[in-house]
Design an enzyme around this catalytic site. Structure first.
Site: not given
Length: 123
Positions: A23, A25
């Protein structure tokens, strides 16, 4: 960001890398930790397009992230205040300051466009 400069960035690479943990992040936080030479992300602000439940408790709190700035809410699974608020929960040994709804409309439009393109590529 730390001291006004970017020390990590990422974009969703789950499909490209065939990695369930790739992901945006998490990639950005890993880069930031490497840039700082430590796992404690004290003084770091993460800017995220979407409030994500998967990332919040394990990475943001345990990594000692100082602040999170969120764009769009995820009312079905968000853990930064959309559905749950794990980041500011007093039961954790660390709390992350959360600012919600920054550029929410453009964040939502960006996400819709991304997922439409992803679905079109699968067809």
């Amino acid at each position: 960001m730390r001291e006004g400069r970017a020390i990590g960035e990422g974009y969703n690479r789950r499909e490209l890398d065939r990695d369930p943990f790739a992901h945006a992040e998490l990639i950005a936080l890993a880069q930031a930790a490497r840039a700082m030479g430590q796992w404690r992300l004290t003084g770091v602000t993460l800017y995220a397009t979407l409030d994500r439940a998967r990332c919040a408790p394990g990475r943001w709190c345990r990594g000692r992230l100082t602040r999170l700035v969120l764009g769009a809410n995820d009312p079905r699974a968000g853990a930064g205040g959309s559905l749950y608020n794990l980041l500011e929960d007093g039961r954790h040994n660390h709390r992350v300051q959360v600012t919600r709804g920054v550029l929410a409309e453009s964040s939502s439009a960006l996400l819709k466009s991304f997922f439409q393109a992803l679905r079109a590529a699968e067809d």
